[in-house]
Design a protein around this motif. Structure first.
Motif, mmCIF file in Angstrom:
data_model
loop_
_atom_site.group_PDB
_atom_site.id
_atom_site.type_symbol
_atom_site.label_atom_id
_atom_site.label_comp_id
_atom_site.label_asym_id
_atom_site.label_seq_id
_atom_site.Cartn_x
_atom_site.Cartn_y
_atom_site.Cartn_z
ATOM 1 N N TRP A 141 0.827 -1.202 0.000
ATOM 2 C CA TRP A 141 0.000 0.000 0.000
ATOM 3 C C TRP A 141 0.868 1.261 0.000
ATOM 4 C CZ3 TRP A 141 -4.775 1.569 -0.823
ATOM 5 C CH2 TRP A 141 -5.196 2.811 -0.328
ATOM 6 N N PHE A 142 1.948 1.250 0.801
ATOM 7 C CA PHE A 142 2.867 2.399 0.851
ATOM 8 C C PHE A 142 3.562 2.601 -0.494
ATOM 9 C CE2 PHE A 142 7.301 3.757 1.362
ATOM 10 C CZ PHE A 142 7.101 5.055 1.835
ATOM 11 N N LEU A 143 4.062 1.498 -1.089
ATOM 12 C CA LEU A 143 4.751 1.621 -2.383
ATOM 13 C C LEU A 143 3.798 2.120 -3.467
ATOM 14 C CD1 LEU A 143 6.924 -1.638 -2.419
ATOM 15 C CD2 LEU A 143 7.709 0.713 -2.099
ATOM 16 N N GLY A 144 2.563 1.626 -3.431
ATOM 17 C CA GLY A 144 1.601 2.049 -4.442
ATOM 18 C C GLY A 144 1.336 3.545 -4.399
ATOM 19 N N ARG A 145 1.329 4.120 -3.204
ATOM 20 C CA ARG A 145 1.097 5.559 -3.069
ATOM 21 C C ARG A 145 2.371 6.345 -3.336
ATOM 22 N NH1 ARG A 145 -3.650 6.906 -0.552
ATOM 23 N NH2 ARG A 145 -2.771 8.866 0.232
ATOM 24 N N ALA A 146 3.522 5.842 -2.839
ATOM 25 C CA ALA A 146 4.778 6.580 -2.998
ATOM 26 C C ALA A 146 5.267 6.591 -4.441
ATOM 27 C CB ALA A 146 5.849 5.967 -2.085
ATOM 28 N N LEU A 147 5.033 5.478 -5.161
ATOM 29 C CA LEU A 147 5.536 5.374 -6.539
ATOM 30 C C LEU A 147 4.435 5.576 -7.577
ATOM 31 C CD1 LEU A 147 7.877 2.257 -6.134
ATOM 32 C CD2 LEU A 147 8.488 4.680 -6.026
ATOM 33 N N ALA A 148 3.296 6.128 -7.148
ATOM 34 C CA ALA A 148 2.178 6.302 -8.080
ATOM 35 C C ALA A 148 2.550 7.210 -9.243
ATOM 36 C CB ALA A 148 0.967 6.859 -7.332
ATOM 37 N N ALA A 149 3.196 8.338 -8.942
ATOM 38 C CA ALA A 149 3.530 9.298 -10.003
ATOM 39 C C ALA A 149 4.543 8.730 -10.996
ATOM 40 C CB ALA A 149 4.029 10.606 -9.388
ATOM 41 N N PRO A 150 5.682 8.186 -10.528
ATOM 42 C CA PRO A 150 6.636 7.655 -11.520
ATOM 43 C C PRO A 150 6.112 6.472 -12.317
ATOM 44 C CG PRO A 150 7.357 7.173 -9.259
ATOM 45 C CD PRO A 150 6.248 8.156 -9.171
#
Length: 438
Positions: A141-150
């Motif tokens: 869940w954290f990775l999905g939000r943190a890397l959403a833009a790239p």
């Protein structure tokens, strides 16, 4: 000049680099577990875990609500971990062992990475998908939000470079894939034969139209509107129908549907002279091109069990009941009024007796043949089309290596057909060889 194997810049930075390599390998293993477990997880299963009150189940359900978004983030993080650790190992190998050492250490590290990350971690994720998915859900869940833009930017770039507009959404599993999984499950013993047939029937149900399942117009049992209630009662007792169409002049002028329970109620109350028109209920009409799945849903919502079928010109072409639709899913539903007569039976070697109303698709499946099903729906219709006229009993017509014989003809309908499989015809022979008198 420093000797090969000498350490540049002190032991401290080197130790930190090795620690970073170990961290990236462990992080890559965790990502591999996440990828394997989440690809085997479904939203239905995640909701079941939520109902069980499992820890992190709510977060997992959110992830499964949009799997591509979070899997893309995992893939990007995997690339950073894999490539980053490989680059650091190459740098450390060059510092410790020189040019030749870079190649040897890189090959050894690649093999080790495959065993630890690709093999062991993913296997663990597959074997313990529920437990693993719940454990890694917060990280994903954290990775999905943190890397959403790239990830969104990179996928947009890929869609620009690819022909067309790229793949924006599923389906990621096709109908053919699901059917294959069902067959494999049946072969492995996890799916029973009846379950397999039901699953295949569900897929076919969505592609079936009303014309393929309806009772054709010549077989409709209906009653004139000027008949007495006793006449309706007699028809009910004779044929066992609970709903009968009522017409005035002919079947193209249907007044409505009379229910057996309404007739019996009126007779019980001593209203035997009541006009039939007074208890007729409204009839539902549907086009013969309507999908049976849509009709079943309509029957559920509007609470009716019988519909009259019309062709493109508005003429009555048939009748369809709720039972007809359900039989497409679960097979024939016989009651005490049905006569047990098989649609297809083998009467001799390579000779089969087929009901003229049997669907061509079913004959193709049972006999493993390829009869044309585009222009005709039934075997009787196919034979009429091949002959170009109404045959006498005993007349034959050939199609490829099959010989059709009109065994029983009722009026203008072929009710029984004998199909004989002969030796393959040489190439170039006509599909329909001709008609012969019996």
């Amino acid at each position: 000049m420093a000797a090969p194997g000498a350490v540049h810049g002190g032991e401290g930075p080197v130790n930190w680099l090795w620690a970073l390599v170990i961290f990236l390998v462990l992080f890559g293993s965790l990502l591999a577990i996440a990828e394997a477990s989440l690809t085997r997880m479904s939203r239905v299963r995640a909701l079941a875990l939520v109902e069980e009150g499992r820890r992190n189940a709510v977060t997992l359900e959110r992830v499964e609500a949009d799997p591509p978004r979070f899997l893309n983030a995992i893939y990007l993080a995997v690339m950073f971990a894999q490539n980053g650790s490989a680059i650091l190992v190459a740098i450390l190998a060059e510092r410790e062992f020189g040019g030749l050492g870079v190649t040897l250490v890189s090959v050894a590290f690649t093999l080790l990475y495959f065993v630890l990350v690709e093999a062991m971690s993913k296997t663990f994720g597959v074997l313990h998908s529920d437990r693993a998915a719940l454990a890694v859900a917060p990280l994903v869940w954290f990775l999905g939000r943190a890397l959403a833009a790239p990830t969104r930017a990179l996928i947009g770039l890929a869609n620009v470079l690819l022909p067309g507009k790229g793949l924006k959404q599923g389906p990621f599993v096709s109908e053919a894939d699901l059917r294959s999984m069902v067959e494999v499950g049946h072969e492995e013993g996890s799916i029973e034969r009846e379950e397999k047939e039901l699953i295949h029937s569900i897929f076919e149900f969505g592609d079936t139209i009303v014309r393929e399942v309806m009772v054709p117009r010549p077989d409709i049992r209906a009653i004139e509107s000027d008949k007495a209630l006793r006449d309706v009662q007699a028809m009910v007792l004779q044929h066992g129908y609970s709903r009968i169409p009522v017409f005035t002049d002919d079947l193209d002028d249907v007044l409505g549907i009379v229910y057996a329970k309404d007739v019996l109620k009126a007779l019980h109350q001593g209203k035997s002279d009541m006009p039939l028109r007074e208890i007729v209920r409204e009839a539902h009409f549907v086009p013969e091109s309507k999908r049976v799945a849509d009709l079943l849903r309509e029957m559920q919502q509007e609470k009716f069990h019988i519909a009259l079928v019309t062709d493109e010109y508005g003429s009555l072409s048939g009748l369809v009941t709720l039972e007809d639709l359900l039989e497409e899913l679960v097979g024939e539903i016989a009651d005490e009024y049905d006569t047990e007569e098989p649609e297809l039976e083998q009467v001799a070697d390579d000779v089969y007796r087929v009901d003229g109303k049997m669907a061509i698709d079913e004959v193709n499946e049972v006999l493993d043949v390829e009869l044309p099903a585009e222009e005709w729906d039934t075997v009787g219709g196919l034979m009429l089309g091949l002959m170009g006229s109404i045959p006498e009993e005993g007349e034959t017509v050939a199609y490829r290596n099959l010989l059709f014989t009109a065994e029983k003809v009722n009026g203008r309908r072929i009710s029984k057909v004998l199909i004989e499989r002969r030796e393959e015809e040489p190439e170039g022979a006509e599909d329909a060889e001709g008609v012969n008198a019996g």
